[in-house]
Structure formats: C-alpha cells, structure tokens
Design a protein around this motif. Structure first.
Motif, PDB file in Angstrom:
ATOM      1  N   THR A 170       0.815  -1.157   0.154  1.00  7.68           N
ATOM      2  CA  THR A 170      -0.076  -0.112   0.102  1.00  7.68           C
ATOM      3  C   THR A 170       0.761   1.419  -0.071  1.00  7.68           C
ATOM      4  O   THR A 170       0.355   2.565   0.024  1.00  7.68           O
ATOM      5  CB  THR A 170      -1.111  -0.095   1.295  1.00  7.68           C
ATOM      6  OG1 THR A 170      -0.189   0.110   2.363  1.00  7.68           O
ATOM      7  CG2 THR A 170      -1.730  -1.096   1.084  1.00  7.68           C
ATOM      8  N   ASP A 212     -16.534   2.121   5.075  1.00  3.91           N
ATOM      9  CA  ASP A 212     -15.916   2.831   3.761  1.00  3.91           C
ATOM     10  C   ASP A 212     -14.433   2.621   4.021  1.00  3.91           C
ATOM     11  O   ASP A 212     -13.897   2.263   2.881  1.00  3.91           O
ATOM     12  CB  ASP A 212     -16.115   4.596   3.702  1.00  3.91           C
ATOM     13  CG  ASP A 212     -17.307   4.467   3.057  1.00  3.91           C
ATOM     14  OD1 ASP A 212     -18.236   3.871   2.617  1.00  3.91           O
ATOM     15  OD2 ASP A 212     -17.909   5.813   2.698  1.00  3.91           O
ATOM     16  N   ASP A 213     -13.789   2.796   5.232  1.00  4.66           N
ATOM     17  CA  ASP A 213     -12.305   2.759   5.173  1.00  4.66           C
ATOM     18  C   ASP A 213     -11.912   1.485   5.058  1.00  4.66           C
ATOM     19  O   ASP A 213     -10.791   1.119   4.386  1.00  4.66           O
ATOM     20  CB  ASP A 213     -11.916   3.225   6.606  1.00  4.66           C
ATOM     21  CG  ASP A 213     -12.617   2.424   7.750  1.00  4.66           C
ATOM     22  OD1 ASP A 213     -13.471   1.881   7.609  1.00  4.66           O
ATOM     23  OD2 ASP A 213     -12.082   2.571   9.000  1.00  4.66           O
ATOM     24  N   GLU A 214     -12.864   0.333   5.353  1.00  5.35           N
ATOM     25  CA  GLU A 214     -12.391  -1.022   5.076  1.00  5.35           C
ATOM     26  C   GLU A 214     -12.358  -1.267   3.485  1.00  5.35           C
ATOM     27  O   GLU A 214     -11.668  -2.182   3.094  1.00  5.35           O
ATOM     28  CB  GLU A 214     -12.977  -2.075   5.737  1.00  5.35           C
ATOM     29  CG  GLU A 214     -12.494  -3.709   5.484  1.00  5.35           C
ATOM     30  CD  GLU A 214     -13.321  -4.581   6.586  1.00  5.35           C
ATOM     31  OE1 GLU A 214     -12.797  -5.799   6.745  1.00  5.35           O
ATOM     32  OE2 GLU A 214     -14.192  -4.132   7.410  1.00  5.35           O
ATOM     33  N   TRP A 215     -13.364  -0.845   2.878  1.00  6.66           N
ATOM     34  CA  TRP A 215     -13.385  -1.013   1.444  1.00  6.66           C
ATOM     35  C   TRP A 215     -12.266  -0.554   0.916  1.00  6.66           C
ATOM     36  O   TRP A 215     -11.747  -1.176   0.032  1.00  6.66           O
ATOM     37  CB  TRP A 215     -14.644  -0.078   0.725  1.00  6.66           C
ATOM     38  CG  TRP A 215     -15.995  -1.104   0.765  1.00  6.66           C
ATOM     39  CD1 TRP A 215     -16.981  -1.163   2.137  1.00  6.66           C
ATOM     40  CD2 TRP A 215     -16.586  -1.954  -0.185  1.00  6.66           C
ATOM     41  NE1 TRP A 215     -17.929  -2.029   1.666  1.00  6.66           N
ATOM     42  CE2 TRP A 215     -17.727  -2.593   0.438  1.00  6.66           C
ATOM     43  CE3 TRP A 215     -16.155  -2.080  -1.227  1.00  6.66           C
ATOM     44  CZ2 TRP A 215     -18.424  -3.363  -0.314  1.00  6.66           C
ATOM     45  CZ3 TRP A 215     -16.685  -3.013  -2.218  1.00  6.66           C
ATOM     46  CH2 TRP A 215     -17.958  -3.574  -1.629  1.00  6.66           C
ATOM     47  N   HIS A 216     -11.860   0.863   1.156  1.00  5.50           N
ATOM     48  CA  HIS A 216     -10.502   1.592   0.609  1.00  5.50           C
ATOM     49  C   HIS A 216      -9.271   0.654   1.149  1.00  5.50           C
ATOM     50  O   HIS A 216      -8.488   0.396   0.048  1.00  5.50           O
ATOM     51  CB  HIS A 216     -10.421   2.890   0.986  1.00  5.50           C
ATOM     52  CG  HIS A 216     -11.579   3.712   0.620  1.00  5.50           C
ATOM     53  ND1 HIS A 216     -11.673   3.989  -0.687  1.00  5.50           N
ATOM     54  CD2 HIS A 216     -12.416   4.610   1.273  1.00  5.50           C
ATOM     55  CE1 HIS A 216     -12.549   4.946  -0.821  1.00  5.50           C
ATOM     56  NE2 HIS A 216     -13.149   5.087   0.338  1.00  5.50           N
ATOM     57  N   ARG A 217      -9.231   0.109   2.069  1.00  7.94           N
ATOM     58  CA  ARG A 217      -8.111  -0.635   2.561  1.00  7.94           C
ATOM     59  C   ARG A 217      -7.911  -1.873   1.698  1.00  7.94           C
ATOM     60  O   ARG A 217      -6.719  -2.468   1.346  1.00  7.94           O
ATOM     61  CB  ARG A 217      -8.418  -1.128   4.164  1.00  7.94           C
ATOM     62  CG  ARG A 217      -6.799  -1.702   4.532  1.00  7.94           C
ATOM     63  CD  ARG A 217      -6.895  -1.953   6.309  1.00  7.94           C
ATOM     64  NE  ARG A 217      -7.971  -2.857   6.304  1.00  7.94           N
ATOM     65  CZ  ARG A 217      -7.820  -4.295   6.750  1.00  7.94           C
ATOM     66  NH1 ARG A 217      -6.811  -4.491   6.461  1.00  7.94           N
ATOM     67  NH2 ARG A 217      -8.942  -4.805   7.084  1.00  7.94           N
ATOM     68  N   PHE A 256      -9.302  -2.855  -1.018  1.00  5.87           N
ATOM     69  CA  PHE A 256      -9.310  -2.538  -2.537  1.00  5.87           C
ATOM     70  C   PHE A 256      -7.516  -1.951  -2.640  1.00  5.87           C
ATOM     71  O   PHE A 256      -6.943  -2.323  -3.570  1.00  5.87           O
ATOM     72  CB  PHE A 256     -10.057  -1.532  -3.117  1.00  5.87           C
ATOM     73  CG  PHE A 256     -11.027  -2.070  -3.811  1.00  5.87           C
ATOM     74  CD1 PHE A 256     -11.212  -2.387  -5.474  1.00  5.87           C
ATOM     75  CD2 PHE A 256     -12.225  -2.293  -3.297  1.00  5.87           C
ATOM     76  CE1 PHE A 256     -11.987  -2.922  -6.022  1.00  5.87           C
ATOM     77  CE2 PHE A 256     -13.239  -3.001  -4.015  1.00  5.87           C
ATOM     78  CZ  PHE A 256     -13.239  -3.384  -5.301  1.00  5.87           C
ATOM     79  N   ASP A 257      -7.093  -1.380  -1.839  1.00  3.27           N
ATOM     80  CA  ASP A 257      -5.735  -0.739  -1.572  1.00  3.27           C
ATOM     81  C   ASP A 257      -4.890  -1.770  -1.607  1.00  3.27           C
ATOM     82  O   ASP A 257      -3.615  -1.870  -2.428  1.00  3.27           O
ATOM     83  CB  ASP A 257      -5.613   0.360  -0.476  1.00  3.27           C
ATOM     84  CG  ASP A 257      -4.228   1.093  -0.832  1.00  3.27           C
ATOM     85  OD1 ASP A 257      -3.818   1.172  -1.888  1.00  3.27           O
ATOM     86  OD2 ASP A 257      -3.762   1.596   0.075  1.00  3.27           O
ATOM     87  N   VAL A 306      -4.753  -2.002  -5.930  1.00  2.00           N
ATOM     88  CA  VAL A 306      -3.789  -1.089  -6.313  1.00  2.00           C
ATOM     89  C   VAL A 306      -2.409  -1.708  -5.852  1.00  2.00           C
ATOM     90  O   VAL A 306      -1.494  -1.336  -6.561  1.00  2.00           O
ATOM     91  CB  VAL A 306      -4.135   0.334  -5.552  1.00  2.00           C
ATOM     92  CG1 VAL A 306      -3.329   1.340  -5.743  1.00  2.00           C
ATOM     93  CG2 VAL A 306      -5.729   0.564  -5.820  1.00  2.00           C
ATOM     94  N   THR A 353     -12.950  -6.947  -4.856  1.00  2.00           N
ATOM     95  CA  THR A 353     -11.666  -6.827  -5.094  1.00  2.00           C
ATOM     96  C   THR A 353     -11.051  -7.933  -6.334  1.00  2.00           C
ATOM     97  O   THR A 353     -10.182  -7.411  -7.151  1.00  2.00           O
ATOM     98  CB  THR A 353     -10.667  -6.775  -3.971  1.00  2.00           C
ATOM     99  OG1 THR A 353     -10.814  -8.105  -3.497  1.00  2.00           O
ATOM    100  CG2 THR A 353     -11.377  -5.711  -3.007  1.00  2.00           C
TER     101      THR A 353
END
Length: 263
Positions: A64, A103-108, A110-111, A115, A157
């Motif tokens: 990340t 939301d923060d877990e979705w971003h984490r 996916f990150d 990504v 993901t």
C-alpha cells in the motif's frame, strides 16, 4: 511425462529471477519455494520478511506504500540480477455483505488487493521489459467467478483483479510480457485456518467449505503454487490473458448430491 520433460520442468527456471509478494506464508511461500526448487533465484516481498526461510531472499515491503514497493523491487532486482517473473500474491480478506464493511475497510482492501498489484507491477515493469522471458501471474480467486455468501467486498476486489489481469495482458503482450492469473478455491492456508478457528462450530464450517468443492476437500497451497509455476514458466510461452481455476471443480462442475470422491 517423460524423464526428459520432467527434467526440463524441474530446471525450467534456471537462470531466471522471480519476485513473489506475500511470500512469507501460504500460497506465496509455497510458490517461492517451488520456483526456487526449479532453479529460480527468488525474492519474497512481505510485511514480515524475517519469516522467509533461506535460501529465499526476504525483503520488507508494504504494497500500500509506493515508496516501500519501489525500494523493495529495486533491492530485489539488484540482488537477483534482474526480474524475469513477478507473482502478485499479496492480499487480504474481508467478510460481510455489501452493507457490512465501512468505507475505510473498502478502501483498505482495494488498496491491498488491487492497487497493490498496480504498484508492484509498475515498479517491476522496467526490469521485466529487459527480460527475454517475462511473466506476471496474479493470484485471484474463485470469488471472481462465483457469487459467495458474506464475501461482497473481497469478491469485488478479486473481480477487479481478474479484469486487471486481462487488461495488463493486452497492454504488455507486444512487449514480450505475459500476464495470467490463477483463481483458487478455498485453500488450506493460515488465513483460512484462522477463520475456521473463529467460527461458532469450526468442524461444521470446515465440512461446509470442503463440501462446496466437488473434490470434497480444500485446495492445497502447493497445488496453487504448481499452477502459478506453470503460467510463469517458459513452457507456457504461448499462454497469456488466461484465468486458470484451481478450485476443485467448483466453478465449472455441477454434480448431483452424493458422497465426495475417494481422494
């Protein structure tokens, strides 16, 4: 397989250098060990490089963090004398329906899972372009193919990883870089064992996971490693843009109810 072809498979990675992310345990460690056994020089990029056994090279990397990734890839290329094979295996799981995870877990997730592949790949591409045998294998999942309950975020993901694999294959095929992915079913890894231990009835949960795969058992990490090694190896030189299932028949088979096979 003839003795000559077996010998070629055992030494097919001789002279090649491979980087495996998430290489300190599970599928990543099994893959790194198999590639090394077949002749490759191997670096494992992981949050816990101290857990990587010799003769594998363990390097600290957080997928990340772009700076961490670039430094680790550069160190791997210097230590190994280049990079011919990249295995994007690092990933994390998530449980829940679409409304369960903030939301923060979705971003984490996916990150890390999506990504992270982009970060490691773009750092490795200059080295892969210099290779006469360049291959990338991404670890995806049966969740990219099949709708699994309580896995909305994770499945999203892995669907992205499968699509990303095909796009990367199209982008880089004319540079001589092959890109494929493996879609494992439920694999007997430390992460799965932790999920089982946390279940209300671990034995019943294990039986349910085994039963949903037509072979009647969990997939072995070594079996996934063998599929990755095939896709990464010179003997698969005509294979790119391919999604290889290692799922005990879960994706393609629809069996009548009955006892599992005697294997």
């Amino acid at each position: 397989m003839t003795g000559e072809r077996q010998g070629a498979a055992r030494g097919e990675f001789t002279g090649l250098a491979a980087v495996v992310t998430g290489g300190a345990s599970g599928i990543g460690l099994a893959t790194a060990g198999l590639l090394a056994a077949r002749g490759a020089r191997v670096a494992c990029l992981d949050l816990h490089p101290e857990q990587v056994p010799a003769p594998l090279l363990g390097l600290a990397a957080d997928v990340t963090d772009d700076g961490s990734v670039r430094a680790a890839v550069a160190s791997a290329a210097e230590a190994l004398g280049g990079i011919d094979v990249l295995v994007n295996n690092a990933g994390i799981g998530a449980r829940g329906t679409v409304e369960s995870n903030p939301d923060d877990e979705w971003h984490r997730v996916f990150d890390v899972n999506v990504v992270g592949i982009a970060r490691v790949t773009r750092a490795a591409l200059p080295h892969l372009r210099a290779s006469a045998h360049a291959a990338i294998v991404n670890t995806c999942s049966i969740a990219a193919w099949a709708g699994l309950p309580d896995r909305a975020l994770y499945s999203a993901t892995k669907g992205a990883v499968q699509s990303l694999t095909l796009a990367m294959a199209a982008d880089h095929v004319r540079e001589g870089i092959r890109v494929n992915c493996v879609n494992p079913g439920t694999v007997d890894t430390p992460w799965v064992r932790r999920l089982l231990a946390a279940a209300e009835d671990p034995e019943a949960e294990l039986a349910a996971l085994q039963a949903r795969q037509p072979t009647g058992r969990l997939v072995g990490a070594e079996e996934v490693a063998a599929a990755i090694a095939y896709l990464a190896g010179p003997l698969a030189g005509a294979t790119t843009g391919t999604v290889l299932g290692v799922d005990g028949g879960m994706h393609g088979l629809r069996l009548r109810p009955g006892p599992p096979p005697p294997i």
